[in-house]
Design an enzyme around this catalytic site. Structure first.
Site, mmCIF file in Angstrom:
data_model
loop_
_atom_site.group_PDB
_atom_site.id
_atom_site.type_symbol
_atom_site.label_atom_id
_atom_site.label_comp_id
_atom_site.label_asym_id
_atom_site.label_seq_id
_atom_site.Cartn_x
_atom_site.Cartn_y
_atom_site.Cartn_z
ATOM 1 N N ARG A 187 43.955 42.906 39.808
ATOM 2 C CA ARG A 187 44.038 41.095 40.257
ATOM 3 C C ARG A 187 43.635 41.325 41.499
ATOM 4 O O ARG A 187 43.799 42.008 42.197
ATOM 5 C CB ARG A 187 44.258 40.237 39.266
ATOM 6 N N ASP A 260 45.512 35.222 39.792
ATOM 7 C CA ASP A 260 45.835 36.252 39.219
ATOM 8 C C ASP A 260 44.940 36.110 37.655
ATOM 9 O O ASP A 260 45.723 37.818 36.440
ATOM 10 C CB ASP A 260 47.351 35.798 38.726
ATOM 11 N N ASN A 261 43.755 35.775 37.417
ATOM 12 C CA ASN A 261 43.379 36.671 36.233
ATOM 13 C C ASN A 261 41.908 36.977 35.975
ATOM 14 O O ASN A 261 40.736 36.641 35.574
ATOM 15 C CB ASN A 261 43.453 35.182 35.117
#
Length: 493
Positions: A187, A260-261
């Site tokens: 990520r 982070d996604n």
């Protein structure tokens, strides 16, 4: 050789494994085993993903395989681990995060990584229990495969295993584990973690690993003063732009686009509070936790660019020149609109670009928004109209008939001299009849809570081929019931 390969009682899934991300070492991950899921049972499986992995026929018939994919048995050839990363959440630096409930099994020789999500606590759980609930696991499983069926880059899901073990969220729910698959789960936040902690050696090692594995052409770039890291940033930007164009064209809301996604490969990742639009509302917020509307549907392209800027900041120590880093992001501003307009032209049955297409696209989107017209149903009915000439089902969607008729005149003029059958074929390939609406997922979840998992399998079969007619499944293509608007999806979903 994995330490687990010789474990007594290890399950052999019939897959061959290779080190992959694990070779980066302990600065990037923590070795640990999943926490067993008590008394597991099968909830749902994807035979398409099983074939992609190369699993043998009848792979799911073994109790040993069930236990292994529930985290209750080690798997021969694997060395499970959780990775560390950081990130911005809702625009605010959140510091260290990491795989709080996802444990990587490893990478197959076919180049696919497999994780067990909900497999127990890790060093990065931040006080959480490391578990996933049946509700969210079914949603992730179905949407992963639905997005793949729509042709949108995504992580995949092999199966969901369930358990009656209680997990506490807003209320007590039952536990589940999703076995999910992707070429890489790296990520933006992985890079942010090492940049924020001024660990340039690890940052470089991570970037080199990802470039060499997934973006080797960046090594031979003649642009950006020959910087492979800047070329890598540009490539990620362009993949992300293409992904967002696909989301916007199909009416998909992610709901929690934290850094982070965001996948370094431009995949849709981490299905939490997602939603496919019902009535078209550009300002729709699908995440009940998003009180500021940061991740509203119409904000997604800008948020993706903001996230890429964060990635650029993380890579700056390697790129070495801020102007070059900014220049590497510039193509996002052209790739996204070009990709989006191309996909919208396909939805309109237009094979090539012409002056006035943008006005035609913007005009219909304004009409849909003004009347909160059902997005998926409109596009499918318009496709049917091009095929059979029956306009009334399309006009019936609009209160502003005069406005629609005026737009239709422009639409018809644009198609003058082109074959309707050819246009209709393109439209049917571009406008799905079926998407994973919230109420369809909820109905499948409620059935599974009663141990009736057939509803998930039935819905999966339709979502795997969403452009087909499936006349026996017309109920899945109808308007959402009134109660669908009361479904609240939050970050715990």
């Amino acid at each position: 050789m994995s330490l687990l390969a010789e474990d007594t009682g290890a399950a052999d899934l019939g897959l061959r494994w290779k080190p992959g991300f694990h070779t980066l070492g302990p600065a990037f991950l923590t070795d640990l085993r999943p926490t067993p899921l008590p008394d597991p049972y099968w909830v749902c499986r994807s035979e398409a993903v099983a074939r992609e992995l190369g699993l043998p026929a009848g792979w799911y018939e073994s109790d040993t395989t069930l236990a292994a994919l529930a985290g209750s048995l080690p798997i021969a050839g694997t060395s499970p681990f959780a990775t560390v990363y950081s990130g911005h959440q809702f625009g605010v630096w959140a510091g260290q995060l990491g795989d709080g409930r996802a444990i990587m099994l490893g990478e197959t020789e076919g180049g696919l990584e497999m994780q067990l999500k909900g497999a127990g606590r890790t060093p990065y759980s931040r006080g959480g229990d490391g578990r996933a609930v049946l509700r969210s696991s079914i949603r992730e499983f179905l949407c992963s495969e639905a997005m793949h069926g729509l042709g949108i880059p995504t992580t995949r899901a092999l199966c969901v295993t369930g358990s009656d073990a209680p997990v506490y969220r807003e209320e007590a729910e039952s536990a589940a584990v999703v076995a999910r698959v992707a070429p890489s789960f790296v990520r933006f936040g992985h890079f942010e973690h090492f940049a924020a902690n001024q660990r340039e050696d690890e940052l470089r090692a991570l970037a080199d690993y990802v470039i060499d594995r997934y973006y080797p052409a960046c090594r031979t770039t003649e642009r950006f003063n020959g910087s492979a890291y800047a070329a890598f940033l540009e490539a990620v930007s362009e993949r992300t732009a293409a992904l967002l164009a696909r989301w916007q064209a199909v009416g998909f809301c992610h709901g929690v686009m934290n850094t982070d996604n965001m996948s370094i490969l431009g995949l849709t990742i981490d299905y939490g509070p997602f939603q496919f639009l019902d009535g078209f509302d550009p300002r729709h917020i699908c995440n009940h936790s998003d009180t500021s509307g940061r991740y509203a549907f119409n904000q997604q392209p800008n948020v993706a660019y903001w996230n890429l800027f964060c990635l650029a900041q993380a890579l700056l120590p390697l790129i070495g020149d801020q102007e070059i880093a900014v220049a590497a992001l510039e193509s996002y501003k052209t790739v996204f609109p070009n990709e989006f307009e191309g996909r919208m032209r396909a939805k309109l049955g237009l094979h090539g670009a012409a002056e006035g297409d943008r006005t035609l696209i913007e005009g219909v989107l304004k009409l849909l928004a003004a009347g909160k017209v059902d997005y998926t149903i409109f596009w499918r009915r318009l496709s049917d109209y091009m095929a059979d000439g029956n306009l009334e089902p399309v006009r019936d969607l609009f209160l502003d008939r005069a406005g629609f008729d005026a737009w239709l005149l422009s639409f018809s003029e644009r198609h003058a001299g082109t074959g309707r059958a050819e246009a209709a074929e393109l439209m049917r390939r571009s406008n799905p009849k079926f998407v994973l609406r919230n109420h369809l997922g909820q109905q499948a979840i409620e059935a599974s809570r009663k141990k009736d998992h057939a509803a998930v399998a039935t819905l999966l079969a339709v979502l795997e081929a969403p452009f087909e007619d499936h006349p026996d499944a017309d109920a899945f293509a109808g308007f959402p019931p009134d109660w669908a608007s009361t479904i609240e999806i939050s970050c715990s979903s």
